[in-house]
Write an enzyme that holds these catalytic residues in place. Sequence first.
Site, PDB file in Angstrom:
ATOM      1  N   HIS A 156     -16.377  33.683  26.667  1.00 26.75           N
ATOM      2  CA  HIS A 156     -17.467  33.180  27.492  1.00 26.75           C
ATOM      3  C   HIS A 156     -17.147  31.760  27.893  1.00 26.75           C
ATOM      4  CE1 HIS A 156     -21.479  32.212  28.889  1.00 26.75           C
ATOM      5  NE2 HIS A 156     -21.648  33.513  28.982  1.00 26.75           N
ATOM      6  N   ASP A 203     -22.335  41.472  26.444  1.00 24.44           N
ATOM      7  CA  ASP A 203     -22.024  42.755  27.071  1.00 24.44           C
ATOM      8  C   ASP A 203     -21.227  43.679  26.184  1.00 24.44           C
ATOM      9  OD1 ASP A 203     -23.368  42.379  29.411  1.00 24.44           O
ATOM     10  OD2 ASP A 203     -21.771  41.195  30.284  1.00 24.44           O
ATOM     11  N   HIS A 230     -18.343  38.706  35.181  1.00 17.94           N
ATOM     12  CA  HIS A 230     -19.747  38.302  34.999  1.00 17.94           C
ATOM     13  C   HIS A 230     -20.530  39.564  34.577  1.00 17.94           C
ATOM     14  CE1 HIS A 230     -23.351  36.047  35.442  1.00 17.94           C
ATOM     15  NE2 HIS A 230     -23.415  35.890  36.751  1.00 17.94           N
TER      16      HIS A 230
HETATM   17  N1  CMC Z   1      -9.250  38.711  26.574  1.00 19.35           N
HETATM   18  C1  CMC Z   1      -8.059  38.087  26.417  1.00 19.35           C
HETATM   19  N2  CMC Z   1      -7.850  36.775  26.669  1.00 19.35           N
HETATM   20  C2  CMC Z   1      -8.890  36.078  27.137  1.00 19.35           C
HETATM   21  C3  CMC Z   1     -10.168  36.645  27.336  1.00 19.35           C
HETATM   22  C4  CMC Z   1     -10.323  38.018  27.034  1.00 19.35           C
HETATM   23  N3  CMC Z   1     -11.512  38.631  27.201  1.00 19.35           N
HETATM   24  N4  CMC Z   1     -11.016  35.708  27.805  1.00 19.35           N
HETATM   25  C5  CMC Z   1     -10.312  34.567  27.897  1.00 19.35           C
HETATM   26  N5  CMC Z   1      -9.019  34.787  27.478  1.00 19.35           N
HETATM   27  C6  CMC Z   1      -7.961  33.786  27.358  1.00 19.35           C
HETATM   28  C7  CMC Z   1      -7.377  33.397  28.708  1.00 19.35           C
HETATM   29  O1  CMC Z   1      -6.281  34.219  29.058  1.00 19.35           O
HETATM   30  C8  CMC Z   1      -6.983  31.967  28.454  1.00 19.35           C
HETATM   31  O2  CMC Z   1      -5.798  31.978  27.684  1.00 19.35           O
HETATM   32  P1  CMC Z   1      -4.670  30.824  27.909  1.00 19.35           P
HETATM   33  O3  CMC Z   1      -5.340  29.535  27.496  1.00 19.35           O
HETATM   34  O4  CMC Z   1      -3.554  31.231  27.032  1.00 19.35           O
HETATM   35  O5  CMC Z   1      -4.316  30.849  29.371  1.00 19.35           O
HETATM   36  C9  CMC Z   1      -8.082  31.429  27.542  1.00 19.35           C
HETATM   37  O6  CMC Z   1      -8.566  32.597  26.845  1.00 19.35           O
HETATM   38  C10 CMC Z   1      -9.249  30.769  28.287  1.00 19.35           C
HETATM   39  O7  CMC Z   1      -9.715  31.677  29.273  1.00 19.35           O
HETATM   40  P2  CMC Z   1     -10.371  31.227  30.656  1.00 19.35           P
HETATM   41  O8  CMC Z   1     -10.122  32.292  31.681  1.00 19.35           O
HETATM   42  O9  CMC Z   1      -9.937  29.831  30.992  1.00 19.35           O
HETATM   43  O10 CMC Z   1     -11.885  31.187  30.282  1.00 19.35           O
HETATM   44  P3  CMC Z   1     -13.077  31.146  31.308  1.00 19.35           P
HETATM   45  O11 CMC Z   1     -14.124  30.297  30.678  1.00 19.35           O
HETATM   46  O12 CMC Z   1     -12.628  30.748  32.665  1.00 19.35           O
HETATM   47  O13 CMC Z   1     -13.553  32.674  31.403  1.00 19.35           O
HETATM   48  C11 CMC Z   1     -14.668  34.696  30.952  1.00 19.35           C
HETATM   49  C12 CMC Z   1     -14.646  33.188  30.725  1.00 19.35           C
HETATM   50  C13 CMC Z   1     -15.982  35.272  30.417  1.00 19.35           C
HETATM   51  C14 CMC Z   1     -14.599  35.007  32.461  1.00 19.35           C
HETATM   52  C15 CMC Z   1     -13.450  35.332  30.238  1.00 19.35           C
HETATM   53  O14 CMC Z   1     -13.526  35.075  28.837  1.00 19.35           O
HETATM   54  C16 CMC Z   1     -13.331  36.835  30.485  1.00 19.35           C
HETATM   55  O15 CMC Z   1     -12.749  37.249  31.504  1.00 19.35           O
HETATM   56  N6  CMC Z   1     -13.896  37.682  29.547  1.00 19.35           N
HETATM   57  C17 CMC Z   1     -13.912  39.117  29.753  1.00 19.35           C
HETATM   58  C18 CMC Z   1     -15.010  39.491  30.724  1.00 19.35           C
HETATM   59  C19 CMC Z   1     -16.391  39.400  30.090  1.00 19.35           C
HETATM   60  O16 CMC Z   1     -16.616  39.923  29.007  1.00 19.35           O
HETATM   61  N7  CMC Z   1     -17.327  38.790  30.827  1.00 19.35           N
HETATM   62  C20 CMC Z   1     -18.734  38.732  30.413  1.00 19.35           C
HETATM   63  C21 CMC Z   1     -19.215  37.351  30.141  1.00 19.35           C
HETATM   64  S1  CMC Z   1     -20.819  37.420  29.319  1.00 19.35           S
HETATM   65  C22 CMC Z   1     -21.891  38.023  30.521  1.00 19.35           C
HETATM   66  C23 CMC Z   1     -22.249  36.976  31.522  1.00 19.35           C
HETATM   67  O17 CMC Z   1     -22.928  36.012  31.138  1.00 19.35           O
HETATM   68  O18 CMC Z   1     -21.846  37.141  32.692  1.00 19.35           O
END
Ligand code: CMC
Length: 427
Positions: A307, A365, A266
């Site tokens: 995201h 970010d 986050h």
């Molecule tokens: N790098 C590599 N792979 C990723 C990433 C990433 N940054 N984000 C998602 N994936 C992959 C994940 O491994 C999954 O792959 P698979 O379908 O093969 O298992 C797929 O994409 C879907 O990911 P998810 O975890 O189900 O997606 P989510 O909606 O639960 O998570 C997130 C969203 C923001 C937590 C995640 O994209 C992440 O960890 N990003 C990096 C951290 C980040 O930049 N966070 C800031 C968000 S913006 C600020 C805010 O509003 O807080």
Amino acid sequence: MADKKARLTVDGLDEVIELPVYSGTIGPDVIDVRPLTGKGLFTYDPGFVSTAACDSSITYIDGDKGVLLHRGYPIEQLAENSHYLEVCYLLLNGELPTKAELEKFTYTISNHTMVHEQLSQFFKGFRRDAHPMAIMCGVVGALSAFYHDSLDINNADHREVCAYRLIAKMPTLAAMCYKYSIGQPFMHPRNKLGYAENFLQMMFATPCDDYEVNPILARAMDRIFTLHADHEQNASTSTVRLAGSSGANPFACIAAGIAALWGPAHGGANEAVLSMLEEIGDEANIPEFIAKAKDPDDNFRLMGFGHRVYRNFDPRAKVMKKTCDEVLSELGIENDPLLKIAKRLEEIALEDPYFVERKLYPNVDFYSGIILKAIGIPTSMFTVIFALSRTIGWISHWNEFHSSPNRIGRPRQLYTGAEMRDYPAKK
Ligand code: CMC
């Protein structure tokens, strides 16, 4: 009023359950699943991927189209033509202020910027090397021990004063965290300065020297505040609503929001992006990190990408990228090595099928850290600045929650533990 209905059949139940369907102003319809409890059923939605926990008229996001609206106004227009305090007024009150309303609001906020002198004693209880987010959780929670004159959460005037205090005091507390960590004296707020200018002054001035705030950097700071001001029901905002739903003290609720924001998934992502760029160190190492991000057996993720809601682009990231270029050019550091790595990383990720298929775009970010670093803000303060900016979102949602009939938040569960069993007889 529901004008549509969903019908649900469940194996073993010989009736069709009718569920009301509601339409918002814009966005997907929602199915009201509350009647299910009476049928002995719950819904199951870990991570709240498909669950609307409230109705809200503050912020709207269309993740597929990359749209973010505050009270109906697109974020790009607010970032370009408005400024943080006006956006605060808008989020809190629902409409843009008139000139006179904005003047009064600005005056009121500037008259709440000081924190109780005794609060500075709190800082001394922390180690100098404590993470500033740890200090923020503590000192913002501690505000609940100071302001007893505005604690009736059912009184709209009291809620308003709480909001003013929080908007006004967060920059003061954030700057105090930084000053404490480097052993410099706390700088008092200067109320004749603008909101972002005042924050920069409290961060970087010392009692020994005159300090002039660079207007381009103040504008960039204000834009970072504006772009982070609210984002509907994210983890930290939902935490503030949930904590607030028990009737808890508002300052304690905001401290809960700060704790939820801290994590790298986050608000902690801005700090994690910079650490990642530093770890990559050189453009030549990018393929290795991309491979790690794609490896299902490796927990590493490209920080600043992806995201939960945006499945196209993050509209905040677009504005942030432009601001980043402006700041680096003003400071004459367009050739910043970390920026080069960031730009190359973005190019590669936008073409790589892994990221394209999963719709992983740079988020807000990705660029904010580079701007903050260029302004001279240490990495450990990045998430504190996110918390400062998001406070208006949190308090607006908390206020909205308490402005209408409500009930305590209480999710249910799918129990997978042991069945009932007897405690073994004593031998
Ligand atoms: N790098 C590599 N792979 C990723 C990433 C990433 N940054 N984000 C998602 N994936 C992959 C994940 O491994 C999954 O792959 P698979 O379908 O093969 O298992 C797929 O994409 C879907 O990911 P998810 O975890 O189900 O997606 P989510 O909606 O639960 O998570 C997130 C969203 C923001 C937590 C995640 O994209 C992440 O960890 N990003 C990096 C951290 C980040 O930049 N966070 C800031 C968000 S913006 C600020 C805010 O509003 O807080």
